[in-house]
Design an enzyme around this catalytic site. Structure first.
Site, PDB file in Angstrom:
ATOM      1  N   ALA A 163     -55.214  11.382  73.744  1.00 27.26           N
ATOM      2  CA  ALA A 163     -55.618  10.072  74.230  1.00 27.26           C
ATOM      3  C   ALA A 163     -55.861   9.075  73.110  1.00 27.26           C
ATOM      4  O   ALA A 163     -55.758   7.867  73.318  1.00 27.26           O
ATOM      5  CB  ALA A 163     -56.887  10.212  75.082  1.00 27.26           C
ATOM      6  N   HIS A 204     -49.887  20.888  78.943  1.00 27.73           N
ATOM      7  CA  HIS A 204     -51.255  20.401  78.888  1.00 27.73           C
ATOM      8  C   HIS A 204     -51.799  20.790  77.517  1.00 27.73           C
ATOM      9  O   HIS A 204     -51.790  21.971  77.152  1.00 27.73           O
ATOM     10  CB  HIS A 204     -52.103  21.018  79.998  1.00 27.73           C
ATOM     11  CG  HIS A 204     -53.507  20.509  80.029  1.00 27.73           C
ATOM     12  ND1 HIS A 204     -54.498  21.143  80.734  1.00 27.73           N
ATOM     13  CD2 HIS A 204     -54.091  19.440  79.446  1.00 27.73           C
ATOM     14  CE1 HIS A 204     -55.637  20.478  80.580  1.00 27.73           C
ATOM     15  NE2 HIS A 204     -55.407  19.443  79.793  1.00 27.73           N
ATOM     16  N   ASP A 205     -52.272  19.820  76.755  1.00 31.35           N
ATOM     17  CA  ASP A 205     -52.646  20.098  75.367  1.00 31.35           C
ATOM     18  C   ASP A 205     -53.678  21.216  75.249  1.00 31.35           C
ATOM     19  O   ASP A 205     -53.643  21.991  74.287  1.00 31.35           O
ATOM     20  CB  ASP A 205     -53.103  18.833  74.646  1.00 31.35           C
ATOM     21  CG  ASP A 205     -54.156  18.020  75.395  1.00 31.35           C
ATOM     22  OD1 ASP A 205     -54.742  18.522  76.369  1.00 31.35           O
ATOM     23  OD2 ASP A 205     -54.383  16.861  74.994  1.00 31.35           O
ATOM     24  N   THR A 206     -54.568  21.346  76.230  1.00 30.18           N
ATOM     25  CA  THR A 206     -55.552  22.430  76.154  1.00 30.18           C
ATOM     26  C   THR A 206     -54.893  23.788  76.309  1.00 30.18           C
ATOM     27  O   THR A 206     -55.289  24.759  75.660  1.00 30.18           O
ATOM     28  CB  THR A 206     -56.642  22.250  77.211  1.00 30.18           C
ATOM     29  OG1 THR A 206     -57.184  20.940  77.113  1.00 30.18           O
ATOM     30  CG2 THR A 206     -57.760  23.257  77.018  1.00 30.18           C
TER      31      THR A 206
END
Length: 485
Positions: free
Chosen positions: A14, A241-243
């Protein structure tokens, strides 16, 4: 020794993005920054948007830099990961119907309560296993239910899938990011299209699901020419998803470990093989998100370094122009435990004057009001550490598994003060690193998909051999609980 293999990780968060080269020599990875760029929400007419055209230009710029200085015949894969929940709507010709809204946009306010009137929260959790957050994709779509561009949409692509489309021409939904939408069945691991239909939302705009590790195919000829690649380059769906990518890269992650993927958000969780969905989990508002290679990330979203990022932005506007290191140094010198906030309180979610909001919160709750940069920053970091302890203790209770180690990855793993405060508050050993865990996890999945590594366990061993880690042991025991809870 076999020829060095190259992998490109495009990792966009972000607040910033990066294109990172991973060089695999058969035993370890060496990571190298190719290109870094800023990201952020843009305000227009009272709404917040992401400028995906600018991000696309930055992605291509990073690929051009690679092509200009490396032999792209060694490039075995390209993977992309980003933040979750936001999406691009495409028309029947595949063109975007405007820039996507950002998840902090005010249009989401009150949508969860409206959805509750049609689908009870208990039923929604039973199906999706997802934490109730005001910006879940389901609530965002419901906010657009009367928007002409939703009526005109032929396809919905989550942010990383939109860039997959730009790279290859393929319209798919990668599973780990799809699990954050609140309209994917957590147990069946398929779209829950009936939930959209009950809300009067179009289900036909959902693309087919693919699992992490899926080889999507080569770059389109136009993109290959535009970035100057001489050889075909394959795009691989990683944990988009980056996580999911960050967790894939955590060395030593086992049943007695919790992880914190620490960045703008803090994702605090444990790794499982099946979702944990029951009323107690719903009441604590934990989420079951998909991981790579059959894993489930049982976690809770905690407001992370966003608090300090917004404070820093405000201080810069006031002319202080403080570096991150200077802020942390002042926090370290400030008196401990003077005041605490709930990092997840609704007033801290939107963009705005974060220092003023923190002072107001402390005043309302009868605590000493932090005034200096150091006092405010210390309040943020101590409050985060205590929140981590609450979540980890709850996960230990929910799963019945003892947790002895906290493993922190991402940018926050470089914040020595936060890591030590976390060890002290959680009363557990903290192992910090890798800092570029998301990019490394992205690369590890590419390496497995292309046969350079056999499985996730071996990939994590390679990660341990490739990156430094720092161990923090509890030095003081924090007994005080946040009276703001």
């Amino acid at each position: 020794m076999s020829e060095e293999a190259h992998f490109l990780a495009i990792d966009i968060g972000a607040s910033g993005g990066r294109v990172i080269l991973g060089r695999w020599d058969g035993s370890r990875f060496a990571l190298e920054d190719i290109h870094r760029f800023a990201n952020g929400m843009e305000e227009r007419d009272g709404h917040l948007f992401w400028n995906v055209d600018r991000l696309w230009r930055e992605i291509q710029a990073g690929m051009r830099r690679y092509a200009a200085c490396e032999d792209d015949a060694r490039l075995k894969g390209i993977g992309i990961d980003t933040w979750a929940v936001d999406y691009v709507l495409l028309d029947a010709h595949g063109a975007p119907l405007g820039d996507p809204y950002a998840y902090r946009d005010p249009r989401n306010e009150g949508m969860a309560e409206l959805v509750d009137q049609i689908i009870p929260p208990q039923e929604l959790y039973e199906r999706t296993g997802l934490q109730r957050l005001p910006f879940n994709t389901l609530y965002q779509l419901y906010a657009e239910r009367n928007d002409p561009r939703l009526a005109a949409a032929a396809m919905l692509l989550l942010i990383p899938d939109f860039f997959h489309y730009r790279l290859t021409g393929k319209q798919v939904a990668e599973y780990t990011n799809a699990t954050t939408t609140m309209f994917l069945d957590a147990r069946r691991r398929t779209w829950a299209t009936d939930l959209l239909e009950r809300l009067g939302l179009p289900a036909h705009i959902l693309p087919p699901l693919v699992m992490p590790g899926t080889r999507l195919g080569p770059l389109s000829p136009d993109v290959q020419q535009a970035v100057g690649f001489r050889s075909p380059a394959e795009v691989i769906a990683v944990g988009s998803h980056d996580t999911a990518s960050a967790v894939a890269a955590i060395p030593g992650l086992d049943e007695h470990s919790a992880y914190i993927s620490s960045g703008t958000w803090s994702l605090v969780g444990v790794e499982r093989t099946e979702p944990l969905i029951n009323e107690e989990a719903r009441q604590f508002n934990v989420t079951n998100e998909g991981g790579v290679y059959g894993t489930i990330r049982l976690l809770k979203n905690v407001s992370g370094l966003w608090l300090l990022q917004e404070c820093q932005r405000r201080w810069n506007e006031e002319g202080l122009h403080l570096t991150w290191d200077a802020i942390v140094a002042q926090a370290a010198a400030a008196p401990p435990l003077r005041c605490l906030i709930d990092p997840d309180a609704p007033e801290f979610l939107p963009v705005g004057d974060m220092p003023a909001r923190i002072r107001d919160y402390c005043q309302r709750s009868g605590q000493p009001v932090p005034e200096t940069v150091g006092e405010i920053a210390r309040c943020c970091l101590e409050s985060l550490a205590l929140r981590y302890r609450q979540v980890i203790d709850a996960l230990e209770h929910l799963t019945g598994q003892s947790i002895s180690t906290v493993r922190i990855v991402g940018g926050g793993s470089q914040n020595a003060l936060l890591c030590q405060l976390t060890a002290d508050a959680c009363r557990r050993t903290v192992v910090a690193g890798p800092a570029e865990g998301t990019a490394l996890g992205n690369i590890l999945v590419q390496a497995i998909a292309t046969g350079h590594l056999p499985d996730l366990a071996t990939a994590r061993q390679a990660a341990a051999a490739s990156v430094p880690q720092q161990v923090y042991t509890p030095q003081t025991t924090v007994h005080r609980e946040a009276d703001s809870r």
